[in-house]
Design an enzyme around this catalytic site. Structure first.
Site, PDB file in Angstrom:
ATOM      1  CB  SER A 119      -0.838   0.048   1.284  1.00 47.99           C
ATOM      2  OG  SER A 119      -1.753  -0.985   1.335  1.00 47.99           O
ATOM      3  CG  HIS A 140      -1.703  -0.348  -4.247  1.00 46.34           C
ATOM      4  ND1 HIS A 140      -1.960   0.971  -3.960  1.00 46.34           N
ATOM      5  CD2 HIS A 140      -2.193  -1.057  -3.197  1.00 46.34           C
ATOM      6  CE1 HIS A 140      -2.567   1.050  -2.786  1.00 46.34           C
ATOM      7  NE2 HIS A 140      -2.721  -0.167  -2.315  1.00 46.34           N
ATOM      8  CD  GLU A 152      -1.823   4.093  -6.393  1.00 48.10           C
ATOM      9  OE1 GLU A 152      -1.692   5.313  -6.366  1.00 48.10           O
ATOM     10  OE2 GLU A 152      -1.649   3.384  -5.376  1.00 48.10           O
ATOM     11  CG  ASN A 190      -3.008   3.851   0.779  1.00 47.26           C
ATOM     12  OD1 ASN A 190      -4.166   3.993   1.192  1.00 47.26           O
ATOM     13  ND2 ASN A 190      -2.571   2.717   0.280  1.00 47.26           N
TER      14      ASN A 190
HETATM   15  N1  CAA Z   1     -15.825  -8.608  -1.635  1.00 49.65           N
HETATM   16  C1  CAA Z   1     -16.374  -8.764  -2.854  1.00 49.65           C
HETATM   17  N2  CAA Z   1     -17.452  -8.089  -3.277  1.00 49.65           N
HETATM   18  C2  CAA Z   1     -18.020  -7.235  -2.413  1.00 49.65           C
HETATM   19  C3  CAA Z   1     -17.521  -7.020  -1.112  1.00 49.65           C
HETATM   20  C4  CAA Z   1     -16.374  -7.750  -0.733  1.00 49.65           C
HETATM   21  N3  CAA Z   1     -15.799  -7.608   0.463  1.00 49.65           N
HETATM   22  N4  CAA Z   1     -18.286  -6.103  -0.500  1.00 49.65           N
HETATM   23  C5  CAA Z   1     -19.236  -5.753  -1.381  1.00 49.65           C
HETATM   24  N5  CAA Z   1     -19.072  -6.421  -2.525  1.00 49.65           N
HETATM   25  C6  CAA Z   1     -19.883  -6.300  -3.742  1.00 49.65           C
HETATM   26  C7  CAA Z   1     -21.282  -6.741  -3.511  1.00 49.65           C
HETATM   27  O1  CAA Z   1     -21.424  -8.142  -3.761  1.00 49.65           O
HETATM   28  C8  CAA Z   1     -22.048  -5.921  -4.535  1.00 49.65           C
HETATM   29  O2  CAA Z   1     -21.890  -6.504  -5.806  1.00 49.65           O
HETATM   30  P1  CAA Z   1     -23.045  -6.410  -6.913  1.00 49.65           P
HETATM   31  O3  CAA Z   1     -23.432  -4.971  -7.040  1.00 49.65           O
HETATM   32  O4  CAA Z   1     -22.354  -6.964  -8.101  1.00 49.65           O
HETATM   33  O5  CAA Z   1     -24.132  -7.246  -6.358  1.00 49.65           O
HETATM   34  C9  CAA Z   1     -21.279  -4.608  -4.596  1.00 49.65           C
HETATM   35  O6  CAA Z   1     -19.983  -4.903  -4.059  1.00 49.65           O
HETATM   36  C10 CAA Z   1     -21.932  -3.532  -3.782  1.00 49.65           C
HETATM   37  O7  CAA Z   1     -22.069  -4.024  -2.475  1.00 49.65           O
HETATM   38  P2  CAA Z   1     -23.250  -3.671  -1.480  1.00 49.65           P
HETATM   39  O8  CAA Z   1     -24.463  -3.284  -2.271  1.00 49.65           O
HETATM   40  O9  CAA Z   1     -23.364  -4.764  -0.482  1.00 49.65           O
HETATM   41  O10 CAA Z   1     -22.689  -2.461  -0.656  1.00 49.65           O
HETATM   42  P3  CAA Z   1     -22.251  -1.034  -1.106  1.00 49.65           P
HETATM   43  O11 CAA Z   1     -23.067  -0.507  -2.211  1.00 49.65           O
HETATM   44  O12 CAA Z   1     -22.134  -0.277   0.153  1.00 49.65           O
HETATM   45  O13 CAA Z   1     -20.771  -1.243  -1.700  1.00 49.65           O
HETATM   46  C11 CAA Z   1     -18.461  -1.186  -1.378  1.00 49.65           C
HETATM   47  C12 CAA Z   1     -19.764  -1.835  -0.970  1.00 49.65           C
HETATM   48  C13 CAA Z   1     -18.188  -1.457  -2.866  1.00 49.65           C
HETATM   49  C14 CAA Z   1     -17.374  -1.827  -0.547  1.00 49.65           C
HETATM   50  C15 CAA Z   1     -18.581   0.362  -1.147  1.00 49.65           C
HETATM   51  O14 CAA Z   1     -19.007   0.605   0.176  1.00 49.65           O
HETATM   52  C16 CAA Z   1     -17.298   1.099  -1.394  1.00 49.65           C
HETATM   53  O15 CAA Z   1     -16.945   1.396  -2.525  1.00 49.65           O
HETATM   54  N6  CAA Z   1     -16.574   1.423  -0.294  1.00 49.65           N
HETATM   55  C17 CAA Z   1     -15.316   2.130  -0.393  1.00 49.65           C
HETATM   56  C18 CAA Z   1     -14.250   1.135  -0.794  1.00 49.65           C
HETATM   57  C19 CAA Z   1     -12.899   1.787  -0.908  1.00 49.65           C
HETATM   58  O16 CAA Z   1     -12.715   2.985  -0.740  1.00 49.65           O
HETATM   59  N7  CAA Z   1     -11.897   0.949  -1.205  1.00 49.65           N
HETATM   60  C20 CAA Z   1     -10.544   1.388  -1.237  1.00 49.65           C
HETATM   61  C21 CAA Z   1      -9.919   1.127   0.126  1.00 49.65           C
HETATM   62  S1  CAA Z   1      -8.270   1.703   0.186  1.00 49.65           S
HETATM   63  C22 CAA Z   1      -7.388   0.532  -0.593  1.00 49.65           C
HETATM   64  O17 CAA Z   1      -7.857  -0.488  -1.011  1.00 49.65           O
HETATM   65  C23 CAA Z   1      -5.926   0.801  -0.756  1.00 49.65           C
HETATM   66  C24 CAA Z   1      -5.080   0.463   0.418  1.00 49.65           C
HETATM   67  O18 CAA Z   1      -3.905   0.200   0.151  1.00 49.65           O
HETATM   68  C25 CAA Z   1      -5.504   0.497   1.815  1.00 49.65           C
HETATM   69  P1  NAD Z   2      -4.558  -9.299   6.001  1.00 48.99           P
HETATM   70  O1  NAD Z   2      -4.125  -9.072   7.403  1.00 48.99           O
HETATM   71  O2  NAD Z   2      -5.986  -9.496   5.688  1.00 48.99           O
HETATM   72  O3  NAD Z   2      -3.773 -10.558   5.384  1.00 48.99           O
HETATM   73  C1  NAD Z   2      -2.382 -10.695   5.407  1.00 48.99           C
HETATM   74  C2  NAD Z   2      -2.076 -12.180   5.218  1.00 48.99           C
HETATM   75  O4  NAD Z   2      -0.672 -12.318   5.007  1.00 48.99           O
HETATM   76  C3  NAD Z   2      -2.426 -13.022   6.445  1.00 48.99           C
HETATM   77  O5  NAD Z   2      -3.221 -14.124   6.046  1.00 48.99           O
HETATM   78  C4  NAD Z   2      -1.071 -13.454   6.988  1.00 48.99           C
HETATM   79  O6  NAD Z   2      -1.084 -14.738   7.595  1.00 48.99           O
HETATM   80  C5  NAD Z   2      -0.239 -13.453   5.726  1.00 48.99           C
HETATM   81  N1  NAD Z   2       1.200 -13.325   5.976  1.00 48.99           N
HETATM   82  C6  NAD Z   2       1.833 -12.539   6.890  1.00 48.99           C
HETATM   83  N2  NAD Z   2       3.151 -12.735   6.809  1.00 48.99           N
HETATM   84  C7  NAD Z   2       3.357 -13.650   5.837  1.00 48.99           C
HETATM   85  C8  NAD Z   2       4.519 -14.278   5.292  1.00 48.99           C
HETATM   86  N3  NAD Z   2       5.725 -14.000   5.746  1.00 48.99           N
HETATM   87  N4  NAD Z   2       4.351 -15.180   4.298  1.00 48.99           N
HETATM   88  C9  NAD Z   2       3.128 -15.480   3.835  1.00 48.99           C
HETATM   89  N5  NAD Z   2       1.995 -14.932   4.301  1.00 48.99           N
HETATM   90  C10 NAD Z   2       2.121 -14.035   5.290  1.00 48.99           C
HETATM   91  O7  NAD Z   2      -3.957  -8.074   5.177  1.00 48.99           O
HETATM   92  P2  NAD Z   2      -4.499  -7.458   3.795  1.00 48.99           P
HETATM   93  O8  NAD Z   2      -5.482  -6.402   4.114  1.00 48.99           O
HETATM   94  O9  NAD Z   2      -4.844  -8.550   2.873  1.00 48.99           O
HETATM   95  O10 NAD Z   2      -3.188  -6.712   3.281  1.00 48.99           O
HETATM   96  C11 NAD Z   2      -2.156  -7.407   2.634  1.00 48.99           C
HETATM   97  C12 NAD Z   2      -1.261  -6.441   1.864  1.00 48.99           C
HETATM   98  O11 NAD Z   2      -2.057  -5.726   0.914  1.00 48.99           O
HETATM   99  C13 NAD Z   2      -0.574  -5.376   2.720  1.00 48.99           C
HETATM  100  O12 NAD Z   2       0.680  -5.070   2.161  1.00 48.99           O
HETATM  101  C14 NAD Z   2      -1.526  -4.193   2.600  1.00 48.99           C
HETATM  102  O13 NAD Z   2      -0.916  -2.960   2.842  1.00 48.99           O
HETATM  103  C15 NAD Z   2      -1.946  -4.331   1.144  1.00 48.99           C
HETATM  104  N6  NAD Z   2      -3.230  -3.707   0.817  1.00 48.99           N
HETATM  105  C16 NAD Z   2      -4.248  -3.731   1.728  1.00 48.99           C
HETATM  106  C17 NAD Z   2      -5.457  -3.151   1.393  1.00 48.99           C
HETATM  107  C18 NAD Z   2      -6.606  -3.156   2.352  1.00 48.99           C
HETATM  108  O14 NAD Z   2      -7.577  -2.411   2.145  1.00 48.99           O
HETATM  109  N7  NAD Z   2      -6.603  -3.950   3.400  1.00 48.99           N
HETATM  110  C19 NAD Z   2      -5.632  -2.569   0.128  1.00 48.99           C
HETATM  111  C20 NAD Z   2      -4.565  -2.595  -0.789  1.00 48.99           C
HETATM  112  C21 NAD Z   2      -3.357  -3.163  -0.429  1.00 48.99           C
END
Ligand code: CAA
Ligand code: NAD
Length: 283
Positions: A119, A140, A152, A190
């Site tokens: 991330s 990503h 990304e 991020n």
């Molecule tokens: N896995 C797979 N599919 C999922 C799901 C999950 N965990 N959660 C929801 N869905 C699907 C549902 O099945 C549904 O699909 P259909 O329309 O095809 O039936 C669709 O998504 C919409 O779901 P819901 O109607 O149940 O709920 P919603 O309209 O509230 O949408 C959401 C759910 C898509 C998650 C929406 O709330 C959303 O877009 N949230 C923001 C997500 C976001 O910002 N993601 C980025 C996070 S940051 C990141 O990823 C980067 C990082 O490194 C941290």
């Molecule tokens: P998670 O905690 O759901 O899963 C991580 C998994 O990795 C666990 O099952 C753990 O047992 C496994 N793991 C840890 N150390 C390991 C190793 N040495 N070898 C093999 N497996 C190992 O975490 P996540 O949310 O799936 O995130 C995973 C990666 O993806 C991170 O780098 C995170 O920053 C990135 N990411 C997360 C998100 C998010 O929204 N959660 C979105 C994009 C990218």
């Protein structure tokens, strides 16, 4: 270069989502984690997601079984020996990723690409522990992987043009839209998202509003699909903290200082949805 066989490292929410999307688009996938029970949990999650698609009439039961049959499981990194690409999605920790990449470099065939779903961590630094930095790249995905369109793509300093093009093509074959960004902490996604989440946590920490009200303001006032605290719980508070630490350390600017309340929750094991408790509680 032709990519057919994919190994996904980490069967958590991102790894299992990546494995699902790869299998649904014709790739042979090996899903790897530290323990068999972790891989099984990932497979159970994938089956549940696919079953939902069957129930909605989007895929048939046979298609679901075909997709599942393309995924094999692994707890040994040496299973990387016949893959074309590894996509690492283990925990967001530089030492863990360096250790994994050093081993994957030993086991994976010479032609294999080593991609990371990090991330926020520098791709160049991860690549430097391998003897193939030209084949290391950031790929990503966003959470939830089956739903979100963006990938990304981040080149390290040494990533080759061929590897970049292969990974971009692969992302498109997964029906995703690839956006290339440069190798700076948090990339684009991020660097922008996480300070907003951190600020939302400060807002709660300073008693400005409750988590529910902060989320309500951002959902109804800014049309965000989820409020920032619901989103933080969804991402995982440990992952949010790791990303803030990477931004803080990488830029050295106090504006990225992780909120003490975020640290406290992570220390308590309140990691959000995946642990059953974060800013909210989950069944
Ligand atoms: N896995 C797979 N599919 C999922 C799901 C999950 N965990 N959660 C929801 N869905 C699907 C549902 O099945 C549904 O699909 P259909 O329309 O095809 O039936 C669709 O998504 C919409 O779901 P819901 O109607 O149940 O709920 P919603 O309209 O509230 O949408 C959401 C759910 C898509 C998650 C929406 O709330 C959303 O877009 N949230 C923001 C997500 C976001 O910002 N993601 C980025 C996070 S940051 C990141 O990823 C980067 C990082 O490194 C941290
Ligand atoms: P998670 O905690 O759901 O899963 C991580 C998994 O990795 C666990 O099952 C753990 O047992 C496994 N793991 C840890 N150390 C390991 C190793 N040495 N070898 C093999 N497996 C190992 O975490 P996540 O949310 O799936 O995130 C995973 C990666 O993806 C991170 O780098 C995170 O920053 C990135 N990411 C997360 C998100 C998010 O929204 N959660 C979105 C994009 C990218």
């Amino acid at each position: 270069m032709i990519i057919k066989k994919v190994m996904v490292i980490g069967a958590g929410q991102m790894g299992s989502g990546i494995a699902q999307v790869c299998a649904m688009n014709g790739y042979d996938v090996t899903l790897h984690d530290l323990k068999a029970e972790f891989v099984e949990r990932g497979i159970t999650g994938i089956r549940k997601q696919l079953k939902r698609q069957v129930d909605k009439g989007r895929i048939t039961n046979d298609e679901m079984e075909t997709f599942l049959s393309r995924i094999s499981t692994s707890v040994e990194l040496k299973n990387a020996e016949n893959v074309d690409i590894v996509i690492e999605a283990a925990v967001e920790n530089m030492e863990v990723k360096k250790n994994l990449f050093a081993q994957l470099d030993e086991f994976a065939p010479e032609h294999a690409i080593l991609a990371t779903n990090t991330s926020s961590l520098p791709i160049t630094e991860i690549a430097a522990v391998t003897k193939r930095p030209e084949k290391v790249i950031g790929m990503h995905f966003m959470n939830p992987v089956p739903v979100m369109k963006l990938v990304e793509i981040i080149r390290g300093l040494a990533t080759s043009e061929d590897v970049f093009i292969s990974v971009k093509n692969m992302a498109e074959s997964l029906k995703k839209i690839a956006v290339e960004v440069n190798d700076f902490p948090g990339f684009v996604s991020n660097r922008i998202l996480m300070p907003m989440i951190n600020e939302a946590i400060y807002t709660v920490y300073e008693g400005v509003a409750s988590p529910k009200d902060v989320d309500e303001v951002m959902r109804l006032g800014m049309n965000h699909p989820m409020g920032p605290l619901t989103l933080a719980d969804f991402i995982g508070l440990d992952t949010c903290l790791y990303i803030m630490e990477t931004l803080h350390e990488g830029f050295g600017d106090d504006k990225y200082r992780p909120c003490p309340l975020l640290r406290k929750y992570v220390k308590a094991g309140w990691l959000g949805k995946k642990s059953g408790r974060g800013f909210y509680t989950y069944e």
